[in-house]
Design a protein around this motif. Structure first.
Motif, PDB file in Angstrom:
ATOM      1  N   LEU A 180     -23.629  12.795  28.091  1.00 39.45           N
ATOM      2  CA  LEU A 180     -24.965  12.614  28.662  1.00 39.45           C
ATOM      3  C   LEU A 180     -24.784  12.036  30.059  1.00 39.45           C
ATOM      4  CD1 LEU A 180     -28.050  12.693  28.080  1.00 39.45           C
ATOM      5  CD2 LEU A 180     -27.850  10.289  27.462  1.00 39.45           C
ATOM      6  N   TYR A 181     -25.479  12.614  31.005  1.00 36.73           N
ATOM      7  CA  TYR A 181     -25.292  12.223  32.400  1.00 36.73           C
ATOM      8  C   TYR A 181     -26.644  12.109  33.070  1.00 36.73           C
ATOM      9  CZ  TYR A 181     -23.726  12.687  37.282  1.00 36.73           C
ATOM     10  OH  TYR A 181     -23.501  12.494  38.622  1.00 36.73           O
ATOM     11  N   LEU A 182     -27.014  10.894  33.461  1.00 38.98           N
ATOM     12  CA  LEU A 182     -28.260  10.688  34.196  1.00 38.98           C
ATOM     13  C   LEU A 182     -27.896  10.208  35.585  1.00 38.98           C
ATOM     14  CD1 LEU A 182     -29.206  10.205  31.107  1.00 38.98           C
ATOM     15  CD2 LEU A 182     -31.099   8.956  32.119  1.00 38.98           C
ATOM     16  N   ASP A 183     -28.502  10.821  36.603  1.00 42.44           N
ATOM     17  CA  ASP A 183     -28.189  10.386  37.961  1.00 42.44           C
ATOM     18  C   ASP A 183     -29.462  10.301  38.789  1.00 42.44           C
ATOM     19  OD1 ASP A 183     -26.620   9.573  40.077  1.00 42.44           O
ATOM     20  OD2 ASP A 183     -26.316  11.626  40.797  1.00 42.44           O
ATOM     21  N   GLY A 184     -29.735   9.098  39.271  1.00 42.97           N
ATOM     22  CA  GLY A 184     -30.878   8.893  40.166  1.00 42.97           C
ATOM     23  C   GLY A 184     -32.210   9.281  39.565  1.00 42.97           C
ATOM     24  N   VAL A 185     -32.399   8.995  38.275  1.00 40.64           N
ATOM     25  CA  VAL A 185     -33.631   9.417  37.605  1.00 40.64           C
ATOM     26  C   VAL A 185     -34.771   8.437  37.888  1.00 40.64           C
ATOM     27  CG1 VAL A 185     -34.722   9.813  35.378  1.00 40.64           C
ATOM     28  CG2 VAL A 185     -32.392  10.619  35.788  1.00 40.64           C
ATOM     29  N   SER A 186     -35.869   8.966  38.374  1.00 37.97           N
ATOM     30  CA  SER A 186     -37.058   8.132  38.590  1.00 37.97           C
ATOM     31  C   SER A 186     -38.254   8.747  37.892  1.00 37.97           C
ATOM     32  CB  SER A 186     -37.375   8.015  40.085  1.00 37.97           C
ATOM     33  OG  SER A 186     -36.327   7.353  40.748  1.00 37.97           O
ATOM     34  N   VAL A 187     -39.067   7.870  37.310  1.00 37.27           N
ATOM     35  CA  VAL A 187     -40.311   8.294  36.680  1.00 37.27           C
ATOM     36  C   VAL A 187     -41.370   7.295  37.090  1.00 37.27           C
ATOM     37  CG1 VAL A 187     -41.564   8.523  34.508  1.00 37.27           C
ATOM     38  CG2 VAL A 187     -39.213   9.316  34.651  1.00 37.27           C
ATOM     39  N   SER A 188     -42.515   7.777  37.571  1.00 35.04           N
ATOM     40  CA  SER A 188     -43.570   6.792  37.825  1.00 35.04           C
ATOM     41  C   SER A 188     -44.855   7.217  37.148  1.00 35.04           C
ATOM     42  CB  SER A 188     -43.770   6.575  39.325  1.00 35.04           C
ATOM     43  OG  SER A 188     -43.951   7.803  39.966  1.00 35.04           O
ATOM     44  N   THR A 229     -38.807   4.830  27.940  1.00 31.12           N
ATOM     45  CA  THR A 229     -39.081   5.895  28.905  1.00 31.12           C
ATOM     46  C   THR A 229     -37.810   6.707  29.173  1.00 31.12           C
ATOM     47  OG1 THR A 229     -40.741   4.480  29.915  1.00 31.12           O
ATOM     48  CG2 THR A 229     -40.022   6.377  31.185  1.00 31.12           C
ATOM     49  N   MET A 230     -36.674   6.032  29.206  1.00 28.27           N
ATOM     50  CA  MET A 230     -35.402   6.738  29.398  1.00 28.27           C
ATOM     51  C   MET A 230     -35.185   7.753  28.261  1.00 28.27           C
ATOM     52  SD  MET A 230     -31.589   5.179  29.246  1.00 28.27           S
ATOM     53  CE  MET A 230     -31.590   5.232  27.470  1.00 28.27           C
ATOM     54  N   ASP A 277     -48.732   6.596  37.552  1.00 30.76           N
ATOM     55  CA  ASP A 277     -49.762   6.107  38.481  1.00 30.76           C
ATOM     56  C   ASP A 277     -49.165   5.157  39.518  1.00 30.76           C
ATOM     57  OD1 ASP A 277     -51.586   7.439  36.829  1.00 30.76           O
ATOM     58  OD2 ASP A 277     -51.749   5.672  35.537  1.00 30.76           O
ATOM     59  N   GLY A 278     -48.039   5.545  40.089  1.00 33.31           N
ATOM     60  CA  GLY A 278     -47.455   4.727  41.150  1.00 33.31           C
ATOM     61  C   GLY A 278     -46.530   3.629  40.653  1.00 33.31           C
ATOM     62  N   PHE A 279     -46.621   3.317  39.338  1.00 34.81           N
ATOM     63  CA  PHE A 279     -45.730   2.290  38.796  1.00 34.81           C
ATOM     64  C   PHE A 279     -44.411   2.931  38.370  1.00 34.81           C
ATOM     65  CE2 PHE A 279     -44.055   0.299  34.945  1.00 34.81           C
ATOM     66  CZ  PHE A 279     -43.755  -0.961  35.437  1.00 34.81           C
ATOM     67  N   LYS A 280     -43.301   2.422  38.913  1.00 27.62           N
ATOM     68  CA  LYS A 280     -42.000   3.036  38.621  1.00 27.62           C
ATOM     69  C   LYS A 280     -41.441   2.522  37.304  1.00 27.62           C
ATOM     70  CE  LYS A 280     -40.327   5.163  42.637  1.00 27.62           C
ATOM     71  NZ  LYS A 280     -39.242   5.855  43.169  1.00 27.62           N
ATOM     72  N   ALA A 281     -41.559   3.316  36.253  1.00 29.53           N
ATOM     73  CA  ALA A 281     -41.000   2.925  34.961  1.00 29.53           C
ATOM     74  C   ALA A 281     -39.485   3.092  34.985  1.00 29.53           C
ATOM     75  CB  ALA A 281     -41.615   3.761  33.855  1.00 29.53           C
ATOM     76  N   LEU A 282     -38.991   4.135  35.664  1.00 26.95           N
ATOM     77  CA  LEU A 282     -37.556   4.306  35.885  1.00 26.95           C
ATOM     78  C   LEU A 282     -37.357   4.428  37.387  1.00 26.95           C
ATOM     79  CD1 LEU A 282     -36.354   6.854  33.159  1.00 26.95           C
ATOM     80  CD2 LEU A 282     -36.251   4.367  33.113  1.00 26.95           C
ATOM     81  N   ASN A 283     -36.337   3.749  37.887  1.00 24.20           N
ATOM     82  CA  ASN A 283     -36.138   3.685  39.319  1.00 24.20           C
ATOM     83  C   ASN A 283     -34.673   3.982  39.627  1.00 24.20           C
ATOM     84  OD1 ASN A 283     -36.374   3.199  41.986  1.00 24.20           O
ATOM     85  ND2 ASN A 283     -36.859   1.015  41.818  1.00 24.20           N
ATOM     86  N   GLU A 284     -34.384   5.215  40.011  1.00 20.62           N
ATOM     87  CA  GLU A 284     -33.024   5.608  40.372  1.00 20.62           C
ATOM     88  C   GLU A 284     -32.024   5.213  39.286  1.00 20.62           C
ATOM     89  OE1 GLU A 284     -31.878   7.150  43.337  1.00 20.62           O
ATOM     90  OE2 GLU A 284     -34.001   7.579  43.666  1.00 20.62           O
ATOM     91  N   LEU A 285     -32.379   5.538  38.050  1.00 20.55           N
ATOM     92  CA  LEU A 285     -31.510   5.166  36.930  1.00 20.55           C
ATOM     93  C   LEU A 285     -30.321   6.131  36.838  1.00 20.55           C
ATOM     94  CD1 LEU A 285     -30.976   3.580  34.247  1.00 20.55           C
ATOM     95  CD2 LEU A 285     -32.334   5.344  33.120  1.00 20.55           C
ATOM     96  N   SER A 286     -29.115   5.565  36.748  1.00 19.69           N
ATOM     97  CA  SER A 286     -27.920   6.386  36.557  1.00 19.69           C
ATOM     98  C   SER A 286     -27.134   5.825  35.385  1.00 19.69           C
ATOM     99  CB  SER A 286     -27.048   6.380  37.814  1.00 19.69           C
ATOM    100  OG  SER A 286     -27.787   6.898  38.902  1.00 19.69           O
ATOM    101  N   LEU A 287     -26.688   6.726  34.535  1.00 20.14           N
ATOM    102  CA  LEU A 287     -26.045   6.298  33.298  1.00 20.14           C
ATOM    103  C   LEU A 287     -25.207   7.458  32.779  1.00 20.14           C
ATOM    104  CD1 LEU A 287     -26.453   3.980  30.995  1.00 20.14           C
ATOM    105  CD2 LEU A 287     -27.901   5.693  29.935  1.00 20.14           C
TER     106      LEU A 287
END
Ligand SMILES: Nc1ncnc2c1ncn2[C@@H]1O[C@H](COP(=O)(O)OP(=O)(O)O)[C@@H](O)[C@H]1O
Ligand SMILES: [Mg+2]
Lengths: 408, 248
Positions: free
Chosen positions: B8-16, B48-49, B18-28
């Motif tokens: 599993l490879y996550l790189d720079g994942v962002s989710v917002s 959220t991840m 309504d403007g609130f960043k639940a995930l912010n450049e997540l890499s794992l």
């Protein structure tokens, strides 16, 4: 594979139903045709036709129960599929009239002559043949349901929104079929039928035959629904009803499952409509009335959704009441229906058959836990660490049973 | 670790939202066969991840790859489940009006199409597998009970059983010990360690005793990105982690 699929449909409960239906299918036509009119056991023809009509309603209710009771799709538009099946049969019956119509045209039905049409519209071709009409009874509602379901389920329209668009569907068809230029007889619909498969549609024998055909169609559809709901597919349907998104995460394509039962259910409704029309002698756009579809849902709720038998029972019971009320107290019927629905929703949320069924289970469980108390004084298990050594559920949980949840 | 040999490879994942960043450049990155614990305060973005990995939520930006090659952001929940990613939800979700047995049968790895299930006849092998799972999750005596009648802890276990029945390559387990007693929590940890012998597992948990007993690499999530990574001792020595946990 196929035999085990059908074998699944059978058990004691299904056996009771089949026994009753066999008796009804044999005794009622016999009471009409074989018993002389003076005898107290004689069944008058009007009663045969009336009960035949109830059987087609029961089939419609069965179709609604399959999608609503098992898959959580609350359809408020099933009368549309019923009416389409009815129109397909009506078109066949119209073409059987031939030169016996008022205008005596060998090809064109009276209403077309009246509208000064010169030739039969292309979509009336083939309806002079019974096999073709019978195929259309299945295909037209089936195809409409397939296309409708394809878009609705793929875009994940659920719950109230889906119910509303099913109402819109039947309403749109109502308006369309009212138009004279649609070619389905407009406001008056199709009527004045003469014969079906060469038999006089008014004769006692034909009436009895149509009654028996309705009963047989109901039995076969019941067996099919039962085989489906007791298969693994049936378990997936209930899973979708209770936790749709969870089912997706298990890897099931929910939209395919919905589309399958939805289309099948629409075809069953079509068959019901096709058997209804020759018995009542008319099909008109009124059958598309949105209120009709809502009434079907009430039958199912009263009898008990998710039980199959309950849906059929509810349809017969409510319509029997309707016949009685509209003769004795015509103004009261709608209030009585509304009151019945409210009472059932509040007091018997599982419907009549559902309540009897769970009462029976509760009795058995109470007996089981009484046996447990008599046999052992160990406290009931509290899981998971002690679950391995204990078997009985504690008393307070044994009374609980899972209930179908309302469509989200 | 490179994407090519990761599970599993996550790189720079962002989710917002309504403007609130639940995930912010997540890499794992999770290696094949690895078990990983994810900790972090409430609202750190752990659930959220999992939503992003399983196709429930689409990331605004970033890459999510499974097996090094499959781009999960282009797949829906069903395809991702078919690829071999199974999930246990934070709030236990079992099919309440089905029995324990039926819950497992539905989860069992088998063709998923309507016509497959319509004509499905349960095989001896499948019965055996369900029996084994019932033993493992200790619900053997409850096989005929409706899932609605199970206790909270039993539902958690049933859901873990369903996860195993799917036989996924990667298990995502969200707060398996929530609402359990200490004894139950310890047993759950043992069960997960067992499972990790032949599966890759990502487990989210608050309970530090639980995480310690797993003795695996830990990733600390905070405000949607990775705050620290390493052994539990290593991350608990990190000042920022202490601040996040104690500063509240
Ligand atoms: N669907 C959603 N809509 C709006 N906000 C959400 C949604 N899902 C999660 N959030 C927010 O995102 C943040 C992260 O949530 P979550 O991933 O559930 O955290 P955790 O599982 O780590 O406790 C929280 O602040 C939560 O309120
Ligand atoms: Mg969470």
């Amino acid at each position: 594979m196929m035999s085990s699929f059908l074998f699944r449909a059978m058990d004691a409960r299904a056996g009771i139903f089949l026994g009753i239906m066999a008796a009804v299918i044999i005794l009622i036509p016999a009471g009409n045709l074989l018993v002389p009119p003076g005898s107290p056991f004689h069944v008058p023809t009007y009663a045969v036709t009336l009960m035949g009509k109830y059987l087609t309603y029961a089939l419609l209710a069965l179709a609604v129960d399959l999608v609503w009771g098992y898959c959580g799709i609350l359809s408020l538009g099933h009368a549309a599929f019923f009416a389409l099946g009815g129109y397909a049969m009506g078109m066949y019956l119209m073409r059987q009239i031939g030169t016996r119509g008022v205008y005596g045209d060998p090809i064109l039905p009276d209403f077309m002559v009246f509208l000064n049409w010169n030739e039969l519209p292309w979509y009336w071709y083939g309806f002079d043949m019974f096999w073709f009409a019978a195929l259309m009874v299945l295909l037209v509602p089936g195809a409409l349901a397939f296309v409708f379901g394809w878009f609705a389920f793929r875009s994940r329209v659920t719950g109230v929104y889906l119910s509303i668009i099913t109402q819109a569907l039947t309403y749109a068809l109502l308006l369309a079929f009212f138009r004279n230029d649609m070619g389905f007889g407009g406001n008056n619909g199709l009527t004045d039928f003469k014969d079906i498969l060469g038999f006089d549609i008014q004769s006692d024998r034909t009436r009895a035959g149509l009654f028996a055909a309705s009963g047989i169609a109901l039995v076969l559809s019941f067996l099919l629904c039962r085989a489906i709901t007791r298969s693994k597919l049936g378990k997936v349907l209930v899973a979708v009803r209770d936790a749709e998104s969870r089912t997706r995460f298990l890897g099931y394509r929910v939209e395919h499952y919905k589309l399958f039962v939805w289309t099948l259910s629409a075809m069953m409704a079509g068959v019901a409509g096709a058997l209804y029309v020759p018995q009542v002698g008319i099909i008109n756009p009124g059958e598309f009335e949105p209120a009709n579809s809502i009434e079907v849902v009430i039958w199912v709720a009263v009898g008990g959704r998710g039980t199959l038998v309950g849906a059929m029972f509810g349809a017969v019971l409510v319509n029997f009441g309707k016949t009685w009320f509209t003769a004795a107290l015509p103004d009261v019927w709608l209030f009585a229906l509304g009151a019945l629905f409210v009472i059932v929703t509040l007091c018997l949320p599982k419907g009549i058959v559902g309540t009897i069924g769970s009462g029976w289970n509760a009795l058995r469980q109470r007996k089981a836990s009484a046996d447990y108390e008599a046999g052992s004084d160990e406290p009931p298990a509290s899981p998971p660490q002690s679950a391995g050594s204990q078997s009985r559920s504690s008393q307070d949980t044994s009374a609980k049973t899972a209930e179908p949840q309302p469509a989200e | 670790m490179a994407r090519s040999n990761s599970l599993l490879y996550l790189d720079g994942v962002s989710v917002s939202f309504d403007g609130f960043k639940a995930l912010n450049e997540l890499s794992l990155t999770i290696a094949p066969g690895e078990m990983r614990a994810i900790i972090g305060p409430n609202g750190a973005g752990k659930t959220t991840m999992m939503d992003v990995i399983t196709g429930k939520t689409r990331p605004d930006t970033g890459e999510v790859y499974f097996n090094g090659t499959v781009d999960l952001t282009g797949e829906d929940e069903v395809s991702i489940a078919e690829l071999g990613v199974g999930r246990k939800f934070q709030k236990p979700t079992v099919f309440e009006s089905h029995t324990v047995w039926d819950n497992l049968e539905l989860a069992l790895k088998a063709p998923r199409g309507p016509f497959n299930t319509l004509f499905h006849v349960i095989t001896g092998g499948e019965r055996k597998r369900i029996d084994d799972l019932l033993d493992l999750i200790r619900l053997g005596e409850k096989r005929g009970e409706l899932a609605a009648n199970l206790s909270h802890g039993q539902k958690q276990w049933l859901e873990i059983g369903m996860l195993l029945a799917q036989d996924p390559k990667l298990l995502l387990v969200d707060e398996p010990a929530a609402g359990m007693t200490d004894a139950e929590t310890a047993e759950t940890a043992e069960l997960l360690k067992d499972i990790a012998n032949d599966h890759s597992v990502v487990v989210v948990e608050h309970d530090m005793v639980f995480v310690r007993s797993l003795s695996v690499k830990v990733t600390v999530l905070h405000e949607g990105s990775v705050l620290a990574e390493g052994s539990l001792d290593h991350v608990s020595a990190d000042e920022r982690v202490v601040e996040v946990y104690l500063g509240r």
